[in-house]
Design a protein around this motif. Structure first.
Motif, PDB file in Angstrom:
ATOM      1  N   ILE A  26       1.290   3.701   7.328  1.00 50.07           N
ATOM      2  CA  ILE A  26       0.110   2.950   6.903  1.00 50.07           C
ATOM      3  C   ILE A  26      -0.504   2.262   8.134  1.00 50.07           C
ATOM      4  O   ILE A  26       0.182   1.596   8.897  1.00 50.07           O
ATOM      5  CB  ILE A  26       0.470   1.885   5.842  1.00 50.07           C
ATOM      6  CG1 ILE A  26       1.176   2.549   4.652  1.00 50.07           C
ATOM      7  CG2 ILE A  26      -0.776   1.146   5.399  1.00 50.07           C
ATOM      8  CD1 ILE A  26       0.353   3.604   3.944  1.00 50.07           C
ATOM      9  N   GLU A  27      -1.807   2.433   8.290  1.00 51.03           N
ATOM     10  CA  GLU A  27      -2.505   1.816   9.412  1.00 51.03           C
ATOM     11  C   GLU A  27      -3.831   1.244   8.944  1.00 51.03           C
ATOM     12  O   GLU A  27      -4.364   1.645   7.898  1.00 51.03           O
ATOM     13  CB  GLU A  27      -2.735   2.827  10.531  1.00 51.03           C
ATOM     14  CG  GLU A  27      -3.572   4.034  10.133  1.00 51.03           C
ATOM     15  CD  GLU A  27      -3.698   5.042  11.254  1.00 51.03           C
ATOM     16  OE1 GLU A  27      -2.904   4.963  12.216  1.00 51.03           O
ATOM     17  OE2 GLU A  27      -4.591   5.919  11.175  1.00 51.03           O
ATOM     18  N   LEU A  28      -4.352   0.317   9.696  1.00 46.38           N
ATOM     19  CA  LEU A  28      -5.622  -0.325   9.378  1.00 46.38           C
ATOM     20  C   LEU A  28      -6.747   0.452  10.039  1.00 46.38           C
ATOM     21  O   LEU A  28      -6.740   0.658  11.251  1.00 46.38           O
ATOM     22  CB  LEU A  28      -5.602  -1.772   9.872  1.00 46.38           C
ATOM     23  CG  LEU A  28      -6.688  -2.713   9.372  1.00 46.38           C
ATOM     24  CD1 LEU A  28      -6.710  -2.784   7.859  1.00 46.38           C
ATOM     25  CD2 LEU A  28      -6.481  -4.102   9.957  1.00 46.38           C
ATOM     26  N   HIS A  29      -7.713   0.870   9.229  1.00 48.32           N
ATOM     27  CA  HIS A  29      -8.814   1.680   9.756  1.00 48.32           C
ATOM     28  C   HIS A  29     -10.076   1.400   8.953  1.00 48.32           C
ATOM     29  O   HIS A  29     -10.095   1.551   7.730  1.00 48.32           O
ATOM     30  CB  HIS A  29      -8.458   3.177   9.677  1.00 48.32           C
ATOM     31  CG  HIS A  29      -9.522   4.079  10.222  1.00 48.32           C
ATOM     32  ND1 HIS A  29      -9.783   4.204  11.566  1.00 48.32           N
ATOM     33  CD2 HIS A  29     -10.401   4.906   9.581  1.00 48.32           C
ATOM     34  CE1 HIS A  29     -10.764   5.066  11.750  1.00 48.32           C
ATOM     35  NE2 HIS A  29     -11.165   5.509  10.555  1.00 48.32           N
ATOM     36  N   VAL A  37       0.843  -1.206   0.000  1.00 46.50           N
ATOM     37  CA  VAL A  37       0.000   0.000   0.000  1.00 46.50           C
ATOM     38  C   VAL A  37       0.875   1.252   0.000  1.00 46.50           C
ATOM     39  O   VAL A  37       0.609   2.218  -0.736  1.00 46.50           O
ATOM     40  CB  VAL A  37      -0.947  -0.016   1.216  1.00 46.50           C
ATOM     41  CG1 VAL A  37      -1.676   1.323   1.345  1.00 46.50           C
ATOM     42  CG2 VAL A  37      -1.952  -1.149   1.094  1.00 46.50           C
ATOM     43  N   ALA A  38       1.908   1.249   0.834  1.00 40.66           N
ATOM     44  CA  ALA A  38       2.796   2.411   0.893  1.00 40.66           C
ATOM     45  C   ALA A  38       3.437   2.676  -0.458  1.00 40.66           C
ATOM     46  O   ALA A  38       3.544   3.840  -0.896  1.00 40.66           O
ATOM     47  CB  ALA A  38       3.872   2.172   1.952  1.00 40.66           C
ATOM     48  N   HIS A  39       3.844   1.602  -1.134  1.00 42.51           N
ATOM     49  CA  HIS A  39       4.465   1.761  -2.451  1.00 42.51           C
ATOM     50  C   HIS A  39       3.453   2.288  -3.467  1.00 42.51           C
ATOM     51  O   HIS A  39       3.768   3.199  -4.263  1.00 42.51           O
ATOM     52  CB  HIS A  39       5.031   0.411  -2.915  1.00 42.51           C
ATOM     53  CG  HIS A  39       5.754   0.485  -4.215  1.00 42.51           C
ATOM     54  ND1 HIS A  39       7.010   1.041  -4.343  1.00 42.51           N
ATOM     55  CD2 HIS A  39       5.389   0.057  -5.467  1.00 42.51           C
ATOM     56  CE1 HIS A  39       7.392   0.954  -5.604  1.00 42.51           C
ATOM     57  NE2 HIS A  39       6.425   0.355  -6.306  1.00 42.51           N
ATOM     58  N   ALA A  83       3.807   6.447   0.004  1.00 37.84           N
ATOM     59  CA  ALA A  83       3.860   6.854   1.407  1.00 37.84           C
ATOM     60  C   ALA A  83       4.891   6.008   2.134  1.00 37.84           C
ATOM     61  O   ALA A  83       5.440   5.043   1.581  1.00 37.84           O
ATOM     62  CB  ALA A  83       2.486   6.688   2.061  1.00 37.84           C
ATOM     63  N   ASP A  84       5.171   6.377   3.353  1.00 41.21           N
ATOM     64  CA  ASP A  84       6.092   5.618   4.190  1.00 41.21           C
ATOM     65  C   ASP A  84       5.327   4.441   4.800  1.00 41.21           C
ATOM     66  O   ASP A  84       4.233   4.631   5.349  1.00 41.21           O
ATOM     67  CB  ASP A  84       6.632   6.513   5.306  1.00 41.21           C
ATOM     68  CG  ASP A  84       7.767   5.860   6.080  1.00 41.21           C
ATOM     69  OD1 ASP A  84       7.713   4.636   6.302  1.00 41.21           O
ATOM     70  OD2 ASP A  84       8.700   6.572   6.472  1.00 41.21           O
ATOM     71  N   PRO A  85       5.879   3.196   4.736  1.00 38.78           N
ATOM     72  CA  PRO A  85       5.180   2.046   5.338  1.00 38.78           C
ATOM     73  C   PRO A  85       4.815   2.266   6.808  1.00 38.78           C
ATOM     74  O   PRO A  85       3.809   1.749   7.286  1.00 38.78           O
ATOM     75  CB  PRO A  85       6.178   0.900   5.179  1.00 38.78           C
ATOM     76  CG  PRO A  85       6.979   1.278   3.969  1.00 38.78           C
ATOM     77  CD  PRO A  85       7.106   2.777   4.032  1.00 38.78           C
ATOM     78  N   SER A 113      -5.014  10.496   6.530  1.00 37.28           N
ATOM     79  CA  SER A 113      -5.691  10.686   5.235  1.00 37.28           C
ATOM     80  C   SER A 113      -6.549   9.465   4.934  1.00 37.28           C
ATOM     81  O   SER A 113      -6.203   8.639   4.079  1.00 37.28           O
ATOM     82  CB  SER A 113      -4.666  10.911   4.117  1.00 37.28           C
ATOM     83  OG  SER A 113      -3.835  12.016   4.384  1.00 37.28           O
ATOM     84  N   PRO A 114      -7.678   9.327   5.615  1.00 34.49           N
ATOM     85  CA  PRO A 114      -8.505   8.124   5.438  1.00 34.49           C
ATOM     86  C   PRO A 114      -9.040   7.943   4.024  1.00 34.49           C
ATOM     87  O   PRO A 114      -9.426   6.843   3.647  1.00 34.49           O
ATOM     88  CB  PRO A 114      -9.655   8.339   6.443  1.00 34.49           C
ATOM     89  CG  PRO A 114      -9.664   9.807   6.722  1.00 34.49           C
ATOM     90  CD  PRO A 114      -8.254  10.258   6.601  1.00 34.49           C
ATOM     91  N   GLU A 115      -9.046   9.021   3.236  1.00 36.34           N
ATOM     92  CA  GLU A 115      -9.525   8.888   1.861  1.00 36.34           C
ATOM     93  C   GLU A 115      -8.510   8.178   0.975  1.00 36.34           C
ATOM     94  O   GLU A 115      -8.845   7.682  -0.111  1.00 36.34           O
ATOM     95  CB  GLU A 115      -9.845  10.267   1.277  1.00 36.34           C
ATOM     96  CG  GLU A 115      -8.649  11.155   0.953  1.00 36.34           C
ATOM     97  CD  GLU A 115      -8.016  11.808   2.183  1.00 36.34           C
ATOM     98  OE1 GLU A 115      -6.969  12.475   2.035  1.00 36.34           O
ATOM     99  OE2 GLU A 115      -8.588  11.642   3.292  1.00 36.34           O
ATOM    100  N   LYS A 116      -7.272   8.079   1.439  1.00 35.88           N
ATOM    101  CA  LYS A 116      -6.229   7.396   0.681  1.00 35.88           C
ATOM    102  C   LYS A 116      -5.978   6.031   1.311  1.00 35.88           C
ATOM    103  O   LYS A 116      -5.383   5.935   2.387  1.00 35.88           O
ATOM    104  CB  LYS A 116      -4.940   8.219   0.691  1.00 35.88           C
ATOM    105  CG  LYS A 116      -5.059   9.571   0.033  1.00 35.88           C
ATOM    106  CD  LYS A 116      -3.747  10.348   0.133  1.00 35.88           C
ATOM    107  CE  LYS A 116      -2.632   9.651  -0.626  1.00 35.88           C
ATOM    108  NZ  LYS A 116      -1.361  10.439  -0.568  1.00 35.88           N
ATOM    109  N   GLY A 117      -6.470   4.979   0.651  1.00 35.72           N
ATOM    110  CA  GLY A 117      -6.295   3.658   1.230  1.00 35.72           C
ATOM    111  C   GLY A 117      -6.668   2.556   0.256  1.00 35.72           C
ATOM    112  O   GLY A 117      -7.199   2.796  -0.830  1.00 35.72           O
TER     113      GLY A 117
END
Length: 399
Positions: free
Chosen positions: A193-196, A182-184, A188-190, A205-209
């Motif tokens: 990245i979080e689970l939400h 996902v980060a790649h 973004a930086d790994p 940035s919850p819109e980016k996932g």
């Protein structure tokens, strides 16, 4: 000395990261007084004593019994149970594989094989929590070494503390790889990245996932993976814990004994057990209910009996007495939660809790009921005949 006071005097004070015992065994964590305190929120011994005094006039002897216990569970550490320890010719680890398919569906292969405990439900929840999907989308396959890794099965209340932890660690490996993908993809930086809400998102940035299905698509159609990363989303773990786990609890039982017939009636049974954080409270209650039933069966009904000629007369369930719903009350259960530092789930075993406490609790209750008649000791099982004989022996009457 009051029976609860002497227990409190012997409790180890609360601890969260190990307590070395004189024989070299290190308990993982415990708060034994809290379990007893919780039990006494459900029942008042003084009130039961008052009831007992009133019932005695009717020839009914009421008693209350207690049991506080600590158990060794999570049979696993290879360094202890293996050839160099207990001498078993094998290890004590457990295995798990978490395979995310290209569709986003997940299969968990576990070496721990259930036989009615509901492991499939609990293990699916553990994996689902770490991957952000519905547990319904996880197939749990057990006992099949043709498709999954070699495993060491279920016994010694080890399934969750060892097998569940293996599943959690395999799922964490999958989640770590998913975050890297996902980060790649999202530049973004790994670490960000979080689970939400079922998606791997960029923190803040919850819109980016990406959902797990999107990650799986990227993993199996490897057009844009980080440099050096292998395709696929499939991880395996062999988990060998450093220590056992030590669940504990406090149980109470109220019984009525008919002095004329020796019949024991269980009026109430309350169980407070601590197996760490609850993965699925309903599964815990089911294990506790079944364990108590076995314990009460041992205390009141079950025996291997031979006649004077040496012939076994309890060789089938026609003659071997087992408890049924007709003889048992509706159990009252509660929990305290003291996490174990041994595994990341913080869990301990619960499959044998009821069997440990059940026999002692009901036996103590019967002895308490009969104490006014001079009875201070009995061997299990406390069948009506044995109770009647004990009463008459204490009175100096016929046996």
């Amino acid at each position: 000395m009051d029976r609860l006071e002497i227990r409190r005097k012997n409790f180890i004070p609360p601890f969260s990261s190990g307590h070395e015992t004189p024989i070299g065994v290190a308990y993982d964590s415990g708060n034994y007084a809290a379990a007893l305190d919780k039990l006494l929120e459900h029942i008042d011994p003084a009130e039961v004593k008052q009831q007992a005094e009133a019932l005695r006039e009717q020839g009914i002897y009421r008693g209350i019994g207690f049991c506080t216990y600590t158990e060794i569970c999570g049979n696993a550490p290879s360094r202890i149970v293996g050839p160099g320890g207990f001498g078993l010719q094998g290890g004590g680890w457990e295995s798990a594989t978490v395979r995310v398919h290209a569709t986003g569906a997940v299969t968990l292969y576990t070496g721990t094989s259930p036989h009615g405990q509901g492991h499939e439900t609990g293990f699916a929840q553990i994996v689902a929590d770490r991957l952000g999907i519905d547990p319904q989308n996880i197939d749990v396959i057990h006992g099949d070494t043709q498709t999954g890794p070699f495993g060491l099965d279920t016994y010694g209340s080890r399934s969750l503390a060892v097998g569940g932890e293996a599943a959690a660690r395999a799922a964490e490996k999958v989640a770590t790889k998913a975050k890297a993908i996902v980060a790649h993809q999202l530049e973004a930086d790994p670490a960000d990245i979080e689970l939400h809400d079922g998606k791997f998102i960029v923190r803040g940035s919850p819109e980016k996932g990406m959902a797990l299905a999107d990650v799986a698509g990227a993993a199996y159609v490897p057009e844009n993976l980080p440099d050096g990363m292998e395709p696929g989303l499939d991880e395996q773990t062999f988990y060998d814990p450093e220590n056992f786990v030590f669940p504990f609890g406090a149980h109470a039982c109220v019984v009525d004994v008919d002095a004329e017939t020796g019949k024991v009636e269980i009026v109430r049974y309350i169980a407070v057990d601590d197996c760490g954080p609850a993965i699925n409270p309903m599964l815990i209650d089911g294990q506790v209910h079944g364990g108590i039933t076995h314990g009460l069966g041992q205390a009141l009904f079950e025996q291997v009996h031979y006649d004077s000629a040496g012939q076994l007369v309890t060789g089938s369930f026609v003659d071997y007495a087992l408890p049924t719903a007709a003889e048992l009350p509706s159990y009252e259960t509660d929990r305290t939660e003291t996490p174990s530092p041994v595994n990341s789930l913080g869990v301990k075993g619960v499959g044998e809790a009821g069997t440990i406490a059940g026999s002692a609790t009901v036996t103590n209750a019967v002895i308490d009921a009969l104490r006014p008649l001079g009875v201070t000791y009995m061997d299990m099982p406390l069948t009506p005949m044995r109770v009647w004989e004990a009463i008459n022996e204490a009175k100096g009457g016929p046996q």
